[in-house]
Design an enzyme around this catalytic site. Structure first.
Site, PDB file in Angstrom:
ATOM      1  N   ASP A  33      -1.459   0.294   4.518  1.00  0.00           N
ATOM      2  CA  ASP A  33      -2.132   0.234   5.818  1.00  0.00           C
ATOM      3  C   ASP A  33      -1.438  -0.802   6.700  1.00  0.00           C
ATOM      4  OD1 ASP A  33      -5.302   1.068   6.783  1.00  0.00           O
ATOM      5  OD2 ASP A  33      -4.234  -0.494   7.899  1.00  0.00           O
ATOM      6  N   GLY A  96     -16.739   4.672  11.140  1.00  0.00           N
ATOM      7  CA  GLY A  96     -15.561   3.929  11.584  1.00  0.00           C
ATOM      8  C   GLY A  96     -14.253   4.675  11.429  1.00  0.00           C
ATOM      9  N   HIS A 103      -8.316  10.749   4.932  1.00  0.00           N
ATOM     10  CA  HIS A 103      -7.617   9.755   4.105  1.00  0.00           C
ATOM     11  C   HIS A 103      -8.599   8.940   3.293  1.00  0.00           C
ATOM     12  CE1 HIS A 103      -8.518   7.997   8.066  1.00  0.00           C
ATOM     13  NE2 HIS A 103      -8.635   6.831   7.462  1.00  0.00           N
ATOM     14  N   HIS A 105      -8.979   5.118   1.684  1.00  0.00           N
ATOM     15  CA  HIS A 105      -8.470   3.760   1.631  1.00  0.00           C
ATOM     16  C   HIS A 105      -8.559   3.313   0.166  1.00  0.00           C
ATOM     17  CE1 HIS A 105      -8.995   2.756   6.042  1.00  0.00           C
ATOM     18  NE2 HIS A 105      -9.781   3.822   5.942  1.00  0.00           N
TER      19      HIS A 105
HETATM   20  P1  5GP Z   1      -9.994   4.751   9.467  1.00  0.00           P
HETATM   21  O1  5GP Z   1     -10.441   3.699  10.446  1.00  0.00           O
HETATM   22  O2  5GP Z   1      -9.767   6.075  10.163  1.00  0.00           O
HETATM   23  O3  5GP Z   1     -10.858   4.877   8.251  1.00  0.00           O
HETATM   24  O4  5GP Z   1      -8.607   4.250   8.911  1.00  0.00           O
HETATM   25  C1  5GP Z   1      -7.421   4.355   9.624  1.00  0.00           C
HETATM   26  C2  5GP Z   1      -6.492   3.290   9.100  1.00  0.00           C
HETATM   27  O5  5GP Z   1      -5.183   3.607   9.543  1.00  0.00           O
HETATM   28  C3  5GP Z   1      -6.788   1.874   9.608  1.00  0.00           C
HETATM   29  O6  5GP Z   1      -7.061   1.015   8.503  1.00  0.00           O
HETATM   30  C4  5GP Z   1      -5.515   1.474  10.350  1.00  0.00           C
HETATM   31  O7  5GP Z   1      -5.167   0.123  10.154  1.00  0.00           O
HETATM   32  C5  5GP Z   1      -4.478   2.428   9.780  1.00  0.00           C
HETATM   33  N1  5GP Z   1      -3.401   2.769  10.684  1.00  0.00           N
HETATM   34  C6  5GP Z   1      -3.505   3.148  11.990  1.00  0.00           C
HETATM   35  N2  5GP Z   1      -2.300   3.412  12.514  1.00  0.00           N
HETATM   36  C7  5GP Z   1      -1.403   3.203  11.508  1.00  0.00           C
HETATM   37  C8  5GP Z   1       0.021   3.309  11.447  1.00  0.00           C
HETATM   38  O8  5GP Z   1       0.703   3.661  12.408  1.00  0.00           O
HETATM   39  N3  5GP Z   1       0.600   3.013  10.257  1.00  0.00           N
HETATM   40  C9  5GP Z   1      -0.128   2.624   9.167  1.00  0.00           C
HETATM   41  N4  5GP Z   1       0.564   2.356   8.044  1.00  0.00           N
HETATM   42  N5  5GP Z   1      -1.465   2.522   9.191  1.00  0.00           N
HETATM   43  C10 5GP Z   1      -2.097   2.795  10.356  1.00  0.00           C
END
Ligand code: 5GP
Ligand code: ZN
Length: 117
Positions: A33, A96, A103, A105
């Site tokens: 991440d 969130g 995906h 985490h």
């Molecule tokens: P969500 O908030 O949708 O559960 O998780 C999305 C995750 O993607 C976040 O933890 C954020 O830091 C990560 N993220 C967003 N853009 C990028 C990126 O361009 N590269 C990487 N490696 N992670 C990203």
């Protein structure tokens, strides 16, 4: 229609955007991440674009099993199998979800609070 051209995670899967890729196979890509919330914070994504859990069709559920197994294997490799780790899906706005590409985490390497905020 899904915007797989501009989806950040589709672009990472296609290697159009740099990221630290830990695993890439026929179905799944796992990468660090960009904004880690713990010493270990890996994202495990299907190579195919699914916006969220609701986009999985009948017969595609095995993908989730593969993602969980990948998460478990990575947790082992990264040394947090015994100390503990979380595999989390933020599904939808109130959970969130900020990237609309399904995906997990994988989070570990510190004590994690419960319930989540
Ligand atoms: P969500 O908030 O949708 O559960 O998780 C999305 C995750 O993607 C976040 O933890 C954020 O830091 C990560 N993220 C967003 N853009 C990028 C990126 O361009 N590269 C990487 N490696 N992670 C990203
Ligand atoms: Zn995508």
């Amino acid at each position: 229609m899904e915007d797989i051209e501009n989806c950040i995670f589709c672009r990472i899967v296609r290697r159009e955007i740099d990221s630290k890729v830990l695993l890439h196979d026929d179905h799944i890509t796992a990468f660090d991440d960009i904004n880690p919330v713990a010493p270990i914070h890996v994202l495990i994504v299907p190579n195919r674009h699914f916006g969220s859990l609701g986009d999985l069709q009948k017969g595609e559920e095995s993908l989730l099993g593969m993602m969980v197994q990948t998460g478990y294997r990575l947790a082992k490799q990264l040394g947090v199998e015994k100390s503990g780790f979380r595999l989390v899906i933020n599904n939808g706005p109130e959970a969130g979800q900020s990237v609309d590409h399904l995906h997990f985490h994988l989070i570990g390497g510190r004590r994690l609070g419960w319930p989540p905020g």
